[in-house]
Motif scaffolding. Structure first.
Motif, PDB file in Angstrom:
ATOM      1  N   GLU A 116       1.941   0.315   4.994  1.00 11.35           N
ATOM      2  CA  GLU A 116       0.800   1.031   5.582  1.00 11.35           C
ATOM      3  C   GLU A 116       1.259   2.393   6.105  1.00 11.35           C
ATOM      4  O   GLU A 116       0.969   2.766   7.248  1.00 11.35           O
ATOM      5  CB  GLU A 116       0.187   0.219   6.719  1.00 11.35           C
ATOM      6  N   SER A 117       1.972   3.144   5.286  1.00 11.37           N
ATOM      7  CA  SER A 117       2.586   4.395   5.750  1.00 11.37           C
ATOM      8  C   SER A 117       1.562   5.398   6.270  1.00 11.37           C
ATOM      9  O   SER A 117       1.892   6.246   7.105  1.00 11.37           O
ATOM     10  CB  SER A 117       3.411   5.026   4.626  1.00 11.37           C
ATOM     11  N   HIS A 118       0.284   5.300   5.806  1.00  9.52           N
ATOM     12  CA  HIS A 118      -0.748   6.236   6.274  1.00  9.52           C
ATOM     13  C   HIS A 118      -0.939   6.150   7.793  1.00  9.52           C
ATOM     14  O   HIS A 118      -1.370   7.106   8.433  1.00  9.52           O
ATOM     15  CB  HIS A 118      -2.079   5.965   5.559  1.00  9.52           C
ATOM     16  N   ARG A 119      -0.593   4.996   8.384  1.00  6.94           N
ATOM     17  CA  ARG A 119      -0.774   4.809   9.823  1.00  6.94           C
ATOM     18  C   ARG A 119       0.221   5.636  10.646  1.00  6.94           C
ATOM     19  O   ARG A 119       0.054   5.791  11.859  1.00  6.94           O
ATOM     20  CB  ARG A 119      -0.648   3.322  10.183  1.00  6.94           C
ATOM     21  N   LEU A 120       1.250   6.162   9.995  1.00  2.39           N
ATOM     22  CA  LEU A 120       2.201   7.021  10.716  1.00  2.39           C
ATOM     23  C   LEU A 120       1.518   8.267  11.261  1.00  2.39           C
ATOM     24  O   LEU A 120       2.024   8.910  12.187  1.00  2.39           O
ATOM     25  CB  LEU A 120       3.370   7.411   9.802  1.00  2.39           C
ATOM     26  N   CYS A 121       0.377   8.626  10.680  1.00  3.13           N
ATOM     27  CA  CYS A 121      -0.390   9.787  11.178  1.00  3.13           C
ATOM     28  C   CYS A 121      -0.901   9.558  12.603  1.00  3.13           C
ATOM     29  O   CYS A 121      -1.334  10.507  13.268  1.00  3.13           O
ATOM     30  CB  CYS A 121      -1.585  10.067  10.254  1.00  3.13           C
ATOM     31  N   GLU A 122      -0.845   8.295  13.054  1.00  2.00           N
ATOM     32  CA  GLU A 122      -1.269   7.995  14.426  1.00  2.00           C
ATOM     33  C   GLU A 122      -0.269   8.549  15.444  1.00  2.00           C
ATOM     34  O   GLU A 122      -0.574   8.608  16.648  1.00  2.00           O
ATOM     35  CB  GLU A 122      -1.393   6.470  14.612  1.00  2.00           C
ATOM     36  N   ILE A 123       0.906   8.930  14.976  1.00  2.00           N
ATOM     37  CA  ILE A 123       1.953   9.441  15.871  1.00  2.00           C
ATOM     38  C   ILE A 123       1.797  10.945  16.028  1.00  2.00           C
ATOM     39  O   ILE A 123       1.627  11.666  15.044  1.00  2.00           O
ATOM     40  CB  ILE A 123       3.363   9.139  15.307  1.00  2.00           C
ATOM     41  N   ASP A 124       1.853  11.426  17.259  1.00  2.00           N
ATOM     42  CA  ASP A 124       1.777  12.863  17.543  1.00  2.00           C
ATOM     43  C   ASP A 124       2.877  13.604  16.792  1.00  2.00           C
ATOM     44  O   ASP A 124       4.047  13.211  16.842  1.00  2.00           O
ATOM     45  CB  ASP A 124       1.979  13.121  19.044  1.00  2.00           C
ATOM     46  N   GLY A 125       2.518  14.702  16.094  1.00  2.00           N
ATOM     47  CA  GLY A 125       3.522  15.527  15.424  1.00  2.00           C
ATOM     48  C   GLY A 125       3.822  15.092  13.997  1.00  2.00           C
ATOM     49  O   GLY A 125       4.617  15.721  13.304  1.00  2.00           O
ATOM     50  N   ILE A 126       3.202  13.993  13.545  1.00  2.00           N
ATOM     51  CA  ILE A 126       3.423  13.542  12.154  1.00  2.00           C
ATOM     52  C   ILE A 126       2.126  13.703  11.384  1.00  2.00           C
ATOM     53  O   ILE A 126       1.133  13.003  11.642  1.00  2.00           O
ATOM     54  CB  ILE A 126       3.918  12.079  12.104  1.00  2.00           C
ATOM     55  N   GLY A 127       2.124  14.651  10.467  1.00  2.00           N
ATOM     56  CA  GLY A 127       0.947  14.899   9.640  1.00  2.00           C
ATOM     57  C   GLY A 127       1.100  14.265   8.274  1.00  2.00           C
ATOM     58  O   GLY A 127       2.105  13.611   7.966  1.00  2.00           O
ATOM     59  N   LYS A 128       0.088  14.481   7.423  1.00  2.00           N
ATOM     60  CA  LYS A 128       0.083  13.840   6.101  1.00  2.00           C
ATOM     61  C   LYS A 128       1.288  14.275   5.251  1.00  2.00           C
ATOM     62  O   LYS A 128       1.896  13.453   4.543  1.00  2.00           O
ATOM     63  CB  LYS A 128      -1.214  14.190   5.363  1.00  2.00           C
ATOM     64  N   LYS A 129       1.647  15.556   5.351  1.00  2.73           N
ATOM     65  CA  LYS A 129       2.775  16.064   4.553  1.00  2.73           C
ATOM     66  C   LYS A 129       4.068  15.335   4.918  1.00  2.73           C
ATOM     67  O   LYS A 129       4.832  14.918   4.047  1.00  2.73           O
ATOM     68  CB  LYS A 129       2.924  17.576   4.781  1.00  2.73           C
ATOM     69  N   ARG A 130       4.294  15.142   6.237  1.00  2.00           N
ATOM     70  CA  ARG A 130       5.510  14.443   6.668  1.00  2.00           C
ATOM     71  C   ARG A 130       5.441  12.954   6.315  1.00  2.00           C
ATOM     72  O   ARG A 130       6.456  12.346   5.961  1.00  2.00           O
ATOM     73  CB  ARG A 130       5.738  14.636   8.169  1.00  2.00           C
ATOM     74  N   VAL A 131       4.260  12.378   6.365  1.00  2.00           N
ATOM     75  CA  VAL A 131       4.102  10.967   5.976  1.00  2.00           C
ATOM     76  C   VAL A 131       4.504  10.781   4.515  1.00  2.00           C
ATOM     77  O   VAL A 131       5.228   9.838   4.164  1.00  2.00           O
ATOM     78  CB  VAL A 131       2.657  10.480   6.200  1.00  2.00           C
ATOM     79  N   ASP A 132       4.020  11.700   3.665  1.00  2.00           N
ATOM     80  CA  ASP A 132       4.367  11.620   2.236  1.00  2.00           C
ATOM     81  C   ASP A 132       5.881  11.741   2.043  1.00  2.00           C
ATOM     82  O   ASP A 132       6.471  11.038   1.215  1.00  2.00           O
ATOM     83  CB  ASP A 132       3.662  12.729   1.446  1.00  2.00           C
ATOM     84  N   MET A 133       6.492  12.635   2.823  1.00  2.00           N
ATOM     85  CA  MET A 133       7.950  12.818   2.738  1.00  2.00           C
ATOM     86  C   MET A 133       8.679  11.533   3.152  1.00  2.00           C
ATOM     87  O   MET A 133       9.627  11.095   2.498  1.00  2.00           O
ATOM     88  CB  MET A 133       8.380  13.987   3.645  1.00  2.00           C
TER      89      MET A 133
END
Length: 715
Positions: A116-133
């Protein structure tokens, strides 16, 4: 064997080259941290290890566990997960983000990243680009871990495992299992010996045909790295037998198979790899084609143009320079050579202006970026690297070639002594038969780093017009750098007066450690203060060789420590790279458009993504950690790597420690790299050894002979 398990608390030491590591683990069997040692490439802080090995007591470090086999699994505890993710294992997650992610997801963190890597966007400072990385890096590291485990014990480093994965992807294990010798040809940095070690451990027979073929290619490539275009069959046979330790008949069988598969070209008693054979043959053909026709400018009266230029520039050309100008106008292919201070640049600029006055389209180029930049500065015209001139675009290759030739009437190439046989052929294929070609260079310098001795072979063949400038101009006579360079070139000992106002200095030190201390003081304090110059950009240490206390490896370490205190760094291959470090590219990388010998400065380092940005001539280039095998520190460089470059100040150690490399053309090339100031530090005996040794190492090349044959057949 004993067994042991525990969580990795600290990585004390890791050798990127062979994977050997010293690691501290926390285990239930001891209150204290346990030291484990062995080949554990890529192990991360926080991971759980199951180990097999044996205990032993080291005289210096106490009781240690030597690892023979290991299994790695991800940690189960929150604290372990945080350490694991914060270790730098995953691009995009550093210690700060690791803490945030684990605080949010706790023991479910690994499952969240996997599913469920998309949920990492719930963390402050982590956007979609960094999630994909992060998601991509997580998948890659799982595959890379499998490759690492597969290659474990075969001396393959973490960085090479990454390169193997990048090259072969998910087919890595299958490809390596089928033919590990492919690694030597496909992965830059993995040589035959490493591939052979992997193959032998996988059960490949010592006399297998694949091993034999790989060994033969290895021998030929090693010799091409020494400048040879081919090897005589007897020498190849002898070298291959020594390396492979197999019978002659098996190697002869391998050679037959390789000829049938067109992996080799044999010409009489010379054995070539195809690229070098066809480069040599193609260059001869192109020089023949270009020189067959007459110059469209031959017979034109240029005396008025010369007078006009002399009046306008307030300059007076001497007889040899006028001869060079006239020869350029009459010739289809010309070489202009001469040492420093003999007027090469002035003469070249006159030739360019005269051709332009007659309406010719003139293109200028040089083998390296630094040489091209210097040509632009001295001529006042655009000069390109040969790669840029030929419009190289990866992965398609050179856009300018035999099917799309250069749009110029005159082509002037500076620093032609640096051109190797492959570059010569590639360049000339893109030149129209009608074009006038002018090579400018100092034939007494070291030959090219790549195979061949192109400039001297062309001159000696008598196939093209040659003008050698020998008279040192009066204004150059005041430079001890120039006069001493000419003395050395004639086999005379240089004048070491160290007078006030001189540009050539010699500091006598017999002890190598004292030489290092002198050069540290010169680079960090004395020279920058006295001449008001930049410690890093304006001073270049040039060494005869890489090893030893007065070699480039040691100087790069000690000068980095004293010249660059930056705390932001990244480690690779046992070397620490810091922001603001001076670095050199040591391999042509066409994708990045940076080439062997290019010098840059590290602009920024991202420790979380394990990447950095290097600035080359005002152009920023991104590097991943796995690309760092192509880069080295450049506070100090070898004489060979300095070719085609000029530096405001050159400092060079000259010691008997370098006796194997002390040659006249080497010290001559070193001295002529200095534009303003040269400082030699070392022993007079070492200088005398270099001046006396005019034994040129012969290179196997048939360019001269083939050009002579072509000329004879056309007469």
């Amino acid at each position: 064997m004993d067994t042991l398990s525990g969580i990795v608390e600290r990585i004390t030491y890791e050798n990127e080259e062979n994977g050997f590591s010293v690691i501290k683990i926390k285990s239930k069997v001891s209150h204290d941290l346990i030291t484990i040692v062995g080949n554990m490439a890529g192990v991360s802080v926080g991971c759980v290890l199951k180990l097999k090995g044996f205990w032993k007591t080291n005289g210096n470090y106490g009781r240690q566990f030597t690892v023979v086999e290991y299994e790695e699994s991800v940690p189960a505890t929150v604290k372990g997960i945080e350490k694991y993710l914060g270790s730098g294992l995953i691009k995009g997650i550093g210690p700060v983000n690791a803490k945030r992610i684990v605080s949010r997801f706790g023991e479910k963190t690994i499952d969240i990243i996997e599913n469920e890597s998309h949920r990492l966007c719930e963390i402050d400072g982590i956007g979609k680009k960094r999630v994909d990385m992060i998601k991509k890096a997580w998948e890659e590291q799982k595959d890379i871990k499998n490759i690492m485990l597969f290659l474990q014990g075969h001396g393959v480093s973490t960085s090479y495992a990454v390169k193997i994965y990048k090259q072969y992807g998910n087919e890595s294990i299958e490809i390596v299992s089928e033919n590990p010798y492919r690694l030597a040809g496909d992965i830059w940095g993995i040589g035959f010996k490493t591939a052979d070690s992997i193959a032998r451990n996988m059960g490949f027979a010592q006399d297998s045909i694949e091993r034999c073929k790989a060994g033969i290619v290895y021998v030929l490539n090693e010799k091409s790295n020494e400048g040879h275009c081919f090897l005589y069959s007897e020498e190849l046979l002898k070298s291959a037998m020594e390396i492979l330790e197999i019978q002659e008949d098996i190697i002869l069988q391998g050679l037959r198979v390789m000829r049938e598969e067109e992996l080799l070209v044999v010409e009489e008693d010379a054995v070539y790899v195809p690229a070098l054979y066809y480069s040599e043959k193609g260059a001869v053909g192109r020089i023949d084609d270009i020189t067959r026709g007459n110059s469209p400018y031959d017979g034109k009266d240029i005396s008025v143009i010369i007078e006009t230029i002399q009046c306008k520039e307030n300059i007076k050309y001497d007889r040899v320079q006028i001869d060079a100008i006239n020869t350029a106008i009459k010739s289809k292919f010309m070489v202009l050579t001469g040492g420093p201070g003999t007027g090469k640049t002035t003469t070249t600029n006159a030739i360019i202006k005269i051709f332009e006055s007659m309406g010719a389209r003139v293109s200028l180029a040089a083998p390296t970026g630094r040489a091209a930049k210097r040509m632009s500065e001295t001529s006042g015209r655009e000069s390109k690297t040969i790669h840029r001139l030929l419009e190289f675009k990866p992965p398609a290759g050179y856009q300018r070639n035999q099917d799309n030739r250069l749009d110029c009437d005159v082509l002037v190439i500076d620093e032609a002594s640096m051109i190797d046989i492959v570059m010569l052929n590639t360049l000339l294929k893109a030149v129209r038969d009608e074009c006038v070609v002018i090579f400018v260079g100092d034939v007494d310098q070291l030959p090219s780093v790549g195979p061949g001795k192109v400039l001297s072979d062309i001159i000696d063949s008598d196939m093209v017009s040659v003008v050698k400038l020998q008279r040192i101009f009066r204004q150059a006579m005041g430079s001890s750098i120039i006069t001493n360079a000419h003395r050395i070139n004639k086999g005379e000992y240089p004048k070491l007066s160290n007078g006030k106002g001189s540009d050539f200095f010699f500091i006598e030190e017999e002890n190598p450690d004292a030489v290092v201390e002198q050069i540290k003081g010169l680079c960090s304090k004395r020279l920058p203060k006295y001449y008001n110059i930049d410690k890093v950009s304006d001073i270049q240490v040039i060494c005869p060789m890489q090893r030893g206390s007065t070699g480039t490896h040691n100087f790069n370490h000690v000068l980095q420590e004293i010249l660059n205190p930056s705390k932001i760094s990244i480690s690779y291959g046992g070397t620490e790279y810091r922001t603001h470090d001076k670095v050199m590219q040591i391999k042509n990388n066409y994708d990045k458009n940076v080439f062997n010998g290019d010098i840059g400065r590290i602009k920024s380092i991202d420790t979380e993504s394990k990447s950095l940005v290097i600035t080359f001539d005002d152009r920023d280039v991104e590097y991943d950690i796995s690309d760092m095998s192509e880069v080295m520190l450049a506070y100090a460089t070898t004489v060979h790597k300095s070719q085609g470059s000029e530096y405001k100040v050159v400092v060079s150690p000259v010691t008997t420690q370098h006796f194997m490399m002390l040659q006249r053309n080497l010290i001559y090339t070193c001295i002529t790299r200095a534009k303003k100031i040269l400082v030699l530090v070392g022993s007079k005996k070492a200088v005398a050894m270099a001046v006396k040794n005019n034994k040129i190492v012969q290179r196997n090349t048939r360019l001269k002979e083939k050009l002579v044959d072509v000329k004879s057949s056309s007469m």
